[in-house]
Design an enzyme around this catalytic site. Sequence first.
Site, PDB file in Angstrom:
ATOM      1  CD  GLU A  93      10.333  -7.350 -10.002  1.00 19.21           C
ATOM      2  OE1 GLU A  93      11.146  -6.460  -9.742  1.00 19.21           O
ATOM      3  OE2 GLU A  93       9.318  -7.553  -9.319  1.00 19.21           O
ATOM      4  CB  CYS A 106       1.228 -10.499 -11.142  1.00 19.27           C
ATOM      5  SG  CYS A 106       1.588  -8.756 -11.309  1.00 19.27           S
ATOM      6  CB  CYS A 113       6.881   2.151 -16.016  1.00 17.69           C
ATOM      7  SG  CYS A 113       5.266   2.884 -16.365  1.00 17.69           S
ATOM      8  CB  CYS A 117       3.420   6.336 -10.304  1.00 21.18           C
ATOM      9  SG  CYS A 117       2.294   6.246 -11.719  1.00 21.18           S
ATOM     10  CB  CYS A 120       5.452   2.871  -8.843  1.00 24.12           C
ATOM     11  SG  CYS A 120       5.758   1.464  -9.919  1.00 24.12           S
ATOM     12  CD  GLU A 164      -0.520   1.867 -18.391  1.00 24.05           C
ATOM     13  OE1 GLU A 164      -0.537   1.802 -17.148  1.00 24.05           O
ATOM     14  OE2 GLU A 164      -1.499   1.562 -19.099  1.00 24.05           O
ATOM     15  CG  HIS A 220      -3.056   5.050  -6.910  1.00 18.38           C
ATOM     16  ND1 HIS A 220      -3.465   3.871  -6.337  1.00 18.38           N
ATOM     17  CD2 HIS A 220      -2.250   4.699  -7.941  1.00 18.38           C
ATOM     18  CE1 HIS A 220      -2.920   2.846  -6.992  1.00 18.38           C
ATOM     19  NE2 HIS A 220      -2.191   3.323  -7.968  1.00 18.38           N
ATOM     20  CG  ASN A 294       5.124  -3.559  -0.599  1.00 14.82           C
ATOM     21  OD1 ASN A 294       5.709  -3.482   0.472  1.00 14.82           O
ATOM     22  ND2 ASN A 294       5.228  -4.600  -1.393  1.00 14.82           N
ATOM     23  CB  CYS A 337       4.842  -2.658  -9.034  1.00 20.82           C
ATOM     24  SG  CYS A 337       5.085  -2.208 -10.700  1.00 20.82           S
TER      25      CYS A 337
HETATM   26  N1  SAH Z   1       1.102   0.409 -14.879  1.00 19.44           N
HETATM   27  C1  SAH Z   1      -0.087  -0.263 -14.499  1.00 19.44           C
HETATM   28  C2  SAH Z   1       0.135  -1.703 -14.094  1.00 19.44           C
HETATM   29  C3  SAH Z   1       1.356  -2.018 -13.296  1.00 19.44           C
HETATM   30  S1  SAH Z   1       1.382  -1.399 -11.653  1.00 19.44           S
HETATM   31  C4  SAH Z   1      -0.805   0.525 -13.393  1.00 19.44           C
HETATM   32  O1  SAH Z   1      -0.207   1.456 -12.871  1.00 19.44           O
HETATM   33  O2  SAH Z   1      -1.941   0.191 -13.101  1.00 19.44           O
HETATM   34  C5  SAH Z   1       0.161  -2.432 -10.853  1.00 19.44           C
HETATM   35  C6  SAH Z   1      -0.452  -1.808  -9.619  1.00 19.44           C
HETATM   36  O3  SAH Z   1       0.515  -1.743  -8.553  1.00 19.44           O
HETATM   37  C7  SAH Z   1      -0.956  -0.395  -9.833  1.00 19.44           C
HETATM   38  O4  SAH Z   1      -2.216  -0.229  -9.257  1.00 19.44           O
HETATM   39  C8  SAH Z   1       0.086   0.411  -9.104  1.00 19.44           C
HETATM   40  O5  SAH Z   1      -0.401   1.675  -8.739  1.00 19.44           O
HETATM   41  C9  SAH Z   1       0.394  -0.489  -7.940  1.00 19.44           C
HETATM   42  N2  SAH Z   1       1.645  -0.181  -7.230  1.00 19.44           N
HETATM   43  C10 SAH Z   1       2.807   0.266  -7.719  1.00 19.44           C
HETATM   44  N3  SAH Z   1       3.717   0.418  -6.745  1.00 19.44           N
HETATM   45  C11 SAH Z   1       3.107   0.047  -5.599  1.00 19.44           C
HETATM   46  C12 SAH Z   1       3.514  -0.009  -4.246  1.00 19.44           C
HETATM   47  N4  SAH Z   1       4.745   0.336  -3.894  1.00 19.44           N
HETATM   48  N5  SAH Z   1       2.614  -0.430  -3.327  1.00 19.44           N
HETATM   49  C13 SAH Z   1       1.356  -0.805  -3.702  1.00 19.44           C
HETATM   50  N6  SAH Z   1       0.912  -0.764  -4.953  1.00 19.44           N
HETATM   51  C14 SAH Z   1       1.779  -0.338  -5.898  1.00 19.44           C
HETATM   52 FE1  SF4 Z   2       4.184   2.680 -14.305  1.00 27.32          FE
HETATM   53 FE2  SF4 Z   2       2.087   1.548 -13.069  1.00 27.32          FE
HETATM   54 FE3  SF4 Z   2       4.383   2.017 -11.751  1.00 27.32          FE
HETATM   55 FE4  SF4 Z   2       2.839   4.087 -12.461  1.00 27.32          FE
HETATM   56  S1  SF4 Z   2       2.320   2.444 -11.033  1.00 27.32           S
HETATM   57  S2  SF4 Z   2       5.071   3.963 -12.702  1.00 27.32           S
HETATM   58  S3  SF4 Z   2       2.087   3.355 -14.421  1.00 27.32           S
HETATM   59  S4  SF4 Z   2       4.111   0.629 -13.442  1.00 27.32           S
END
Ligand code: SAH
Ligand code: SF4
Length: 346
Positions: A93, A106, A113, A117, A120, A164, A220, A294, A337
């Site tokens: 995406e 973005c 990934c 996490c 996510c 990532e 976080h 989110n 994301c």
């Molecule tokens: N992997 C990298 C970049 C992609 S995620 C990272 O983790 O930083 C980009 C951002 O979106 C990160 O800060 C991640 O923690 C956040 N993110 C992921 N899922 C989310 C969600 N459901 N709600 C809000 N932020 C989220």
């Molecule tokens: Fe990967 Fe970033 Fe999502 Fe964590 S928040 S699973 S590092 S994309």
Amino acid sequence: MTKRNLYDFSKNELTAFLTEQGHPPFRAGQIWQWLYRHYATNFQAMTNLPQYLRIALAENLEIRTPQPIDIVQSTDRQTTRTLFQLADMEAVEAVLMRYRKRRTLCISTQAGCAMGCPFCATGQMGFRRNLTAGDIVAQALFYARRLAARGERVTNIVFMGMGEPLANYAATWEAIRRLNDPEGFGLGARMMTISTVGLAPAIRRMMQEPEQIGLAVSLHAPTNQLRDELVPVNRRYPLDMLMATCREYIDATHRRITFEYALMDGINDTHQQAGQLADLLAGMLCHVNLIPLNPTAGSPYGGSPPERVYAFRDRLQAKGISTTVRLRRGIDIQAGCGQLRVKHQV
Ligand code: SAH
Ligand code: SF4
């Protein structure tokens, strides 16, 4: 024989390829401009190349543009989210956010990934594959082409889509160099930001890069106990190591780091945790972005209510930490994301 994808060539590789085929090296510069300045999608469009060369190129190469298989617009039309299908059927995406003057894109660096996490959507899907530099820049070119048709251009790029970026270091940096190249896409390095989960050795490697890219670190949680749960890679690069690396990064580059903090209802959003976060960041050249989570279908975590988000911000600010609450863009189109990709899987 399958044709090679032109997006998979660096400028040097393209020059070498053309020279090998007996063409003068300046043709590489011309083709490069067609790709990255004019966003060409076929060789016939490259009108300053002789016809025989356009035909010869098309016989050996193709410009493999990712296929948009779903384009969703938020109800206010300010956020557009695209799901692309790549040649091997993987899907990633990219999201365009329109602000008054800025057009921020973005983009994704991996399909899926491996960091896991739990809040996510991309993490929940697991790792599929690294994107190539070509796969990464092609997302930017797609949007640049669309914007150019309206006399607009991409002004900022954040590597905050799926994956990532620092776990796919070489391809991400090759993409950055192409996007930054004044003879190519021509976007200033300062207009680009990498967001990382906190891979300390790769952050250290970033200090050596000449391009002045922005860095955002997804924190976080203010303690190892909680961060081990929310960001499992914390077990490998715990907070003390990560924060020491971040301080080194700031010393070496004199650039401010943004810390991202997704506020989760009852998990990481208390008054006490705001105080712990402020202590962790005390004296650092940094900024905190608070984002209410989110929620994703596959996880138990919910977003913090607005009053707790603002109380958390106020506590950080009172302790001298520069903090903003990030607007949630595109919430009605599942712009968290990886969420669009997940919708397509079911
Ligand atoms: N992997 C990298 C970049 C992609 S995620 C990272 O983790 O930083 C980009 C951002 O979106 C990160 O800060 C991640 O923690 C956040 N993110 C992921 N899922 C989310 C969600 N459901 N709600 C809000 N932020 C989220
Ligand atoms: Fe990967 Fe970033 Fe999502 Fe964590 S928040 S699973 S590092 S994309």
